[in-house]
Every structure is written in structure tokens, then in C-alpha cells.
Design an enzyme around this catalytic site. Structure first.
Site, PDB file in Angstrom:
ATOM      1  N   SER A  50      28.603 -63.313 -43.817  1.00  0.00           N
ATOM      2  CA  SER A  50      29.873 -64.017 -44.010  1.00  0.00           C
ATOM      3  C   SER A  50      30.963 -63.089 -44.518  1.00  0.00           C
ATOM      4  O   SER A  50      32.109 -63.491 -44.623  1.00  0.00           O
ATOM      5  CB  SER A  50      29.674 -65.150 -45.011  1.00  0.00           C
ATOM      6  OG  SER A  50      29.398 -64.600 -46.286  1.00  0.00           O
ATOM      7  N   CYS A  51      30.616 -61.840 -44.860  1.00  0.00           N
ATOM      8  CA  CYS A  51      31.630 -60.990 -45.496  1.00  0.00           C
ATOM      9  C   CYS A  51      32.176 -59.843 -44.649  1.00  0.00           C
ATOM     10  O   CYS A  51      33.371 -59.793 -44.389  1.00  0.00           O
ATOM     11  CB  CYS A  51      31.076 -60.441 -46.798  1.00  0.00           C
ATOM     12  SG  CYS A  51      30.957 -61.729 -48.043  1.00  0.00           S
ATOM     13  N   PHE A  52      31.288 -58.922 -44.219  1.00  0.00           N
ATOM     14  CA  PHE A  52      31.821 -57.718 -43.559  1.00  0.00           C
ATOM     15  C   PHE A  52      32.716 -58.046 -42.360  1.00  0.00           C
ATOM     16  O   PHE A  52      33.847 -57.577 -42.296  1.00  0.00           O
ATOM     17  CB  PHE A  52      30.688 -56.764 -43.133  1.00  0.00           C
ATOM     18  CG  PHE A  52      30.078 -55.981 -44.269  1.00  0.00           C
ATOM     19  CD1 PHE A  52      30.499 -56.168 -45.580  1.00  0.00           C
ATOM     20  CD2 PHE A  52      29.084 -55.051 -44.027  1.00  0.00           C
ATOM     21  CE1 PHE A  52      29.937 -55.443 -46.630  1.00  0.00           C
ATOM     22  CE2 PHE A  52      28.517 -54.314 -45.064  1.00  0.00           C
ATOM     23  CZ  PHE A  52      28.943 -54.514 -46.362  1.00  0.00           C
ATOM     24  N   LYS A  64      34.279 -60.784 -41.488  1.00  0.00           N
ATOM     25  CA  LYS A  64      35.467 -61.554 -41.910  1.00  0.00           C
ATOM     26  C   LYS A  64      36.444 -60.659 -42.685  1.00  0.00           C
ATOM     27  O   LYS A  64      37.642 -60.685 -42.428  1.00  0.00           O
ATOM     28  CB  LYS A  64      34.994 -62.713 -42.796  1.00  0.00           C
ATOM     29  CG  LYS A  64      36.091 -63.448 -43.535  1.00  0.00           C
ATOM     30  CD  LYS A  64      35.558 -64.692 -44.203  1.00  0.00           C
ATOM     31  CE  LYS A  64      34.995 -64.470 -45.601  1.00  0.00           C
ATOM     32  NZ  LYS A  64      36.004 -64.368 -46.656  1.00  0.00           N
ATOM     33  N   ASP A  65      35.919 -59.867 -43.606  1.00  0.00           N
ATOM     34  CA  ASP A  65      36.795 -59.049 -44.444  1.00  0.00           C
ATOM     35  C   ASP A  65      37.466 -57.934 -43.626  1.00  0.00           C
ATOM     36  O   ASP A  65      38.637 -57.624 -43.825  1.00  0.00           O
ATOM     37  CB  ASP A  65      36.011 -58.453 -45.628  1.00  0.00           C
ATOM     38  CG  ASP A  65      35.547 -59.545 -46.595  1.00  0.00           C
ATOM     39  OD1 ASP A  65      35.971 -60.711 -46.414  1.00  0.00           O
ATOM     40  OD2 ASP A  65      34.767 -59.251 -47.507  1.00  0.00           O
TER      41      ASP A  65
END
Ligand SMILES: NC(=O)c1ccc[n+]([C@@H]2O[C@H](COP(=O)([O-])OP(=O)(O)OC[C@H]3O[C@@H](n4cnc5c(N)ncnc54)[C@H](O)[C@@H]3O)[C@@H](O)[C@H]2O)c1
Length: 447
Positions: free
Chosen positions: A275-277, A279-280
Site C-alpha cells: 500500500s505504500c511504495f 502509492k507514495d
């Protein structure tokens, strides 16, 4: 007031919110966790974790059992009954890559309305990942508008980025590498620092106090750097495959011995997910482009990552010629071991390509089957053991490095599969052992 009597509220019961909540409650803090999802609230109050994360359910049981943690639907009463509010709601991607601040704005409106009624100093801490300027230009004005109070005077405001890794979220929360405290004003920063000094005691992590926007940027720059390392080694792996006798595992090992480089995040594979890399990275690229700057390295990191799934498919094709009509076993669905999160997982990109090519797909994962079935429905076959997955398969793809896959031997593949074609996208097997007994191909392994 005794610090341990500080009452905490946390808005958002995802990985960040729930994990922080159980860790605080475990150390004796009174925590009210708010979620807008009634089912989640019920599950948490019944000691059932809404998602799989190592050690989470046990810690949740203790936290709820001790009466220190309760979940509620009402954001207002959570804030009202506390001295510090952590905002840990989701900041999902919009179609243009920028982040959706709907949940942040909604939470700030509610916090503001409560603060209007509430006497005394209240500290608001943003834990969600938000692009530089958001806390100053979005969070602060909304809370000030609805509370009719002034940040820095009537309430405190801090942006404290979260760096936990899913799969070891509890451990990381208790043992962080660092605390980044982005403070609106010194009193705000000091208040949060005091809270953590009591929470961490003698194991206090290295701490950096900066302004709000620098804290927001530190989070994006950190994730962008880690993602760059992954795409870098994946690109190196794809080149290694062109060279007889070269193995990216050895190349990464040799590189990692250089302390300037370090060995972490140099594991070639099917690409990063979660959910992070993704999206970020997309958010910081969109953020820069809106400001007339094209971050070329970061754009390439995303492109290399996107293409890595195709590369795994090419490896499979190199063994099978065509994938049409073939039965392919996919071992592992979650984006990494010890989590059931499949958001942006390489397995999704790989399975979509396989289905497009007319392949019959059979999958196994120890915990992520339920989530995968929400994405793929009846388009693929789900089984509850690795052995059933391998049975009569034409090829096996190792997509997530779950510990239990390490226990398989070349004989297992030979006995169970139609043809023992093993495509190791995570480099969990020893090539020498596997090459002599199976048709073994692996990412970054020269022919
Ligand atoms: N998951 C990670 O590993 C991780 C690590 C560091 C930072 N972050 C960041 O932290 C933030 C939260 O991430 P996550 O993975 O915990 O998210 P998540 O998607 O798992 O959960 C977000 C939660 O917020 C809830 N929510 C949304 N709007 C709400 C509202 N108005 N009131 C109460 N609850 C609401 C959702 O129901 C959900 O439970 C994101 O900005 C993310 O980028 C995540």
C-alpha cells in the site's frame, strides 16, 4: 498530570492506526481507536484483528482484555475523551497519482468541531503519509476553522511520519530506527517528545525535530530511495540473465559488502508492491510534476517496477514456449510474507498477464487467499495447500517468499507437477540443487 495518564485517540484502524493502538495500550496507555467501519469496530472490540499481521491478534487480545483499548465508530467522542489525537486514515491514490485527502479532511473537520467544545491543550499528530505542505496548508486551516482556535496556542500540531513495515509492524513500532518529529511550533514538538520519552524509556530511538513539510518530505524521500534500490537491483538482475554464469544474488552480495551501499533492499524479484511504495512514488512524482519538475529517476523506478511482472512472464515463456492452455501454479499472493495485504502486489500483475494469455491459474498463499478472491473471483482456482497447488501444474512461479516454500525439495516439484518447471522470482532456492533435478529458471540467474 502523570504522563502515563495521557489519554490517546487514534483515527483510522488500518495497519498504522491499529498497530499503534495496540502497542500504546500494551504499555498502559488508555486508547480509543476510531474507525468509520462498524464491522471493524465490532471485530476489534471482540479481539479479532481485521487483517493478518504477525503478533497483532495476540497483542490486540491483551490490549482489549486489559480494558486499555476500545474501538468506536464515533470520531467525536474518541477525540473528546483524549489529550492527544493521532490521524492515521488512508491517503489512497487518485487516478493521476496524487493522493486523495478526503479522509484527512473529514477527520480534521471532526477534530476541529470537538476542539471547539473542549477545554485545555490538545495535541494533533498526523501519522498518515501526506505530501509536503499538507499539514500546514490543509490540516491546520481546517482544524482552526472548525475549532475557532489557533494552532501553537490552543492546540498542538505535529506531523510524525510512520515507517513501519507490514509483516513486522509491531516490532517496528516498538523498535523504530528513528523518530521524525515535524513540529508546527516548539511546544507541539516537545509535547510529543515527552510522550515518546515515556513510551520508549531507555530504548529511546534517534530523533530528528524538523518543520512540518520537511517531515512530510522525509517520508516520501525515504520510500522513494528504497523503491529505487529495488528497481535498481531488478534492472541489474535482468542484465545478469544475459550473461552466462552471472548470478544477481552474488552480485548483490558483493555490492552490499560496501558499507556505502549496504545489503538491504538489494533482493531482485518480481517488483515492489503493497500500500505504500507504489502509492507514495506516484504521489511524489505527481507532486513534483504539478510544480513543473519531472523527477526522471522516480518515473523510471515506477516503469521498471511495472515491467518486472512482464519479465517474470517472459521467464515462464522461455521454458514453456506458450502459456496458452497451460496450468500454472502461483505460490504466494501477498506483496510480502507475514501479511495478507495484496494491494499492488506483483502477484496481481502476474496473474492478470497469465489470464490475458489464456493460462489456467491455480494459486496458494497461507493467508491472502480471501483477499485475492475479492480481486479475481472465479477467474482463478484457489487451494489450501502448496502441494495441491503444484499438483499436475505445467510450471510453478514462486511469487512471495513465504517460509513454508523453503521446505519444498526438487523431489516435491518432480513428484507433484506434470513438468517440474520452477520459476523462482524470489530467489529462495539454491540453483545448483534445483538445476540438476528440475527445469529451474530464476530472476537474475545467467543462463
Ligand atoms: N501500511 C503501511 O505499512 C504504512 C506505513 C507507513 C505509512 N502508512 C500511511 O499511513 C496511512 C494509513 O495507512 P494504513 O495502511 O494504515 O491504511 P489502511 O488503508 O490499512 O487503513 C486506513 C484506515 O482508515 C480508515 N478510515 C478512513 N477514513 C476514516 C475516517 N474518516 N475516520 C476513521 N477511519 C477512517 C479506513 O477504514 C481504514 O481502516 C496512509 O497514509 C499510509 O500511506 C502506511
Amino acid at each position: 498530570m502523570e504522563l502515563s495518564q495521557v489519554r490517546l485517540s487514534i483515527i483510522g484502524a488500518g495497519y498504522v492506526g491499529l498497530v499503534s493502538a495496540v502497542c500504546f495500550a500494551d504499555r498502559g496507555y488508555e486508547v480509543t481507536l476510531s474507525s468509520e467501519d462498524p464491522e471493524k469496530v465490532k471485530q476489534i472490540n471482540n479481539c479479532i484483528s481485521p487483517f493478518y499481521e504477525k503478533d497483532l491478534e495476540e497483542t490486540l487480545k491483551k490490549a482489549v482484555g486489559s480494558g486499555k483499548l476500545r474501538a468506536t465508530l464515533g470520531r467525536e467522542d474518541a477525540v473528546l475523551d483524549s489529550d492527544v489525537t493521532f490521524v492515521a486514515v488512508g491517503t489512497p491514490s487518485k487516478t493521476d497519482g496524487s493522493i486523495d485527502l478526503t479522509y484527512i479532511k473529514d477527520s480534521c473537520t471532526k477534530i476541529g468541531k470537538v476542539l471547539q467544545e473542549k477545554a485545555g491543550y490538545h495535541l494533533v499528530v498526523v501519522r498518515s503519509t501526506v505530501v509536503p505542505g499538507t499539514t500546514q496548508n490543509v490540516v491546520k486551516p481546517i482544524i482552526e476553522k472548525f475549532s475557532r482556535k489557533v494552532a501553537g496556542k490552543d492546540f498542538g500540531l505535529v506531523m510524525q511520519p510512520e515507517f513501519l513495515r507490514q509483516g513486522s509492524a509491531i516490532y517496528d513500532t516498538i523498535n523504530p530506527d528513528r523518530l521524525i518529529i515535524g513540529e508546527h511550533d516548539p511546544r507541539s514538538g516537545e509535547s510529543l517528545l515527552n510522550l515518546y520519552q515515556e513510551f520508549y524509556k531507555e530504548k529511546f530511538p534517534p530523533t530528528l525535530r524538523v518543520n512540518l513539510s520537511s517531515a512530510e518530505m522525509i517520508k516520501y524521500a525515504s520510500n522513494a530511495f528504497l523503491a529505487t534500490k529495488i528497481s535498481f537491483i531488478n534492472e541489474v538482475a535482468n542484465v545478469c540473465e544475459k550473461v552466462r554464469g552471472v548470478d544477481v544474488v552474488k552480485v548483490a552480495e558483493g555490492m552490499g559488502l560496501d558499507q556505502r551501499i549496504g545489503k538491504k533492499f538489494l533482493h531482485a524479484g518480481p517488483g515492489f508492491g503493497g500500500s505504500c511504495f507504489p502509492k507514495d512514488l506516484k504521489a511524489i512524482v505527481a507532486f513534483a510534476r504539478e510544480r513543473n519538475y519531472r523527477p526522471k529517476i522516480l518515473e523510471s523506478v515506477l516503469k521498471v517496477n511495472e515491467n518486472q511482472a512482464n519479465h517474470i512472464i517472459e521467464l515462464a515463456k522461455s521454458q514453456l514456449k506458450t502459456l496458452r492452455g497451460k496450468r500454472i501454479a502461483v505460490l504466494g499472493l501477498s506483496f510480502k510474507p507475514e501479511t495478507d495485504d495484496i494491494r499492488e502486489a506483483p502477484s496481481i500483475r502476474i496473474i492478470r498477464q497469465l489470464l490475458k494469455g489464456g493460462t489456467e491459474v491455480i494459486v496458494y498463499d497461507p493467508v491472502a487467499i480471501k483477499n485475492a478472491s475479492k480481486t479475481f473471483g472465479k477467474k482463478i482456482e484457489y487451494v489450501d495447500s502448496v502441494r495441491s497447488c503444484l499438483k499436475n501444474a505445467d510450471a510453478a512461479l514462486i511469487v512471495t517468499e513465504w517460509e513454508e516454500f523453503n521446505k519444498l525439495t526438487p523431489t516435491d516439484f518432480k513428484q507433484l507437477m506434470k513438468y517440474p518447471i520452477v520459476i523462482d522470482a524470489r530467489r529462495i532456492y539454491d540453483p545448483a540443487t534445483y538445476r540438476s533435478d528440475t527445469a529451474y529458471t530464476a530472476i537474475g540467474l545467467g543462463r
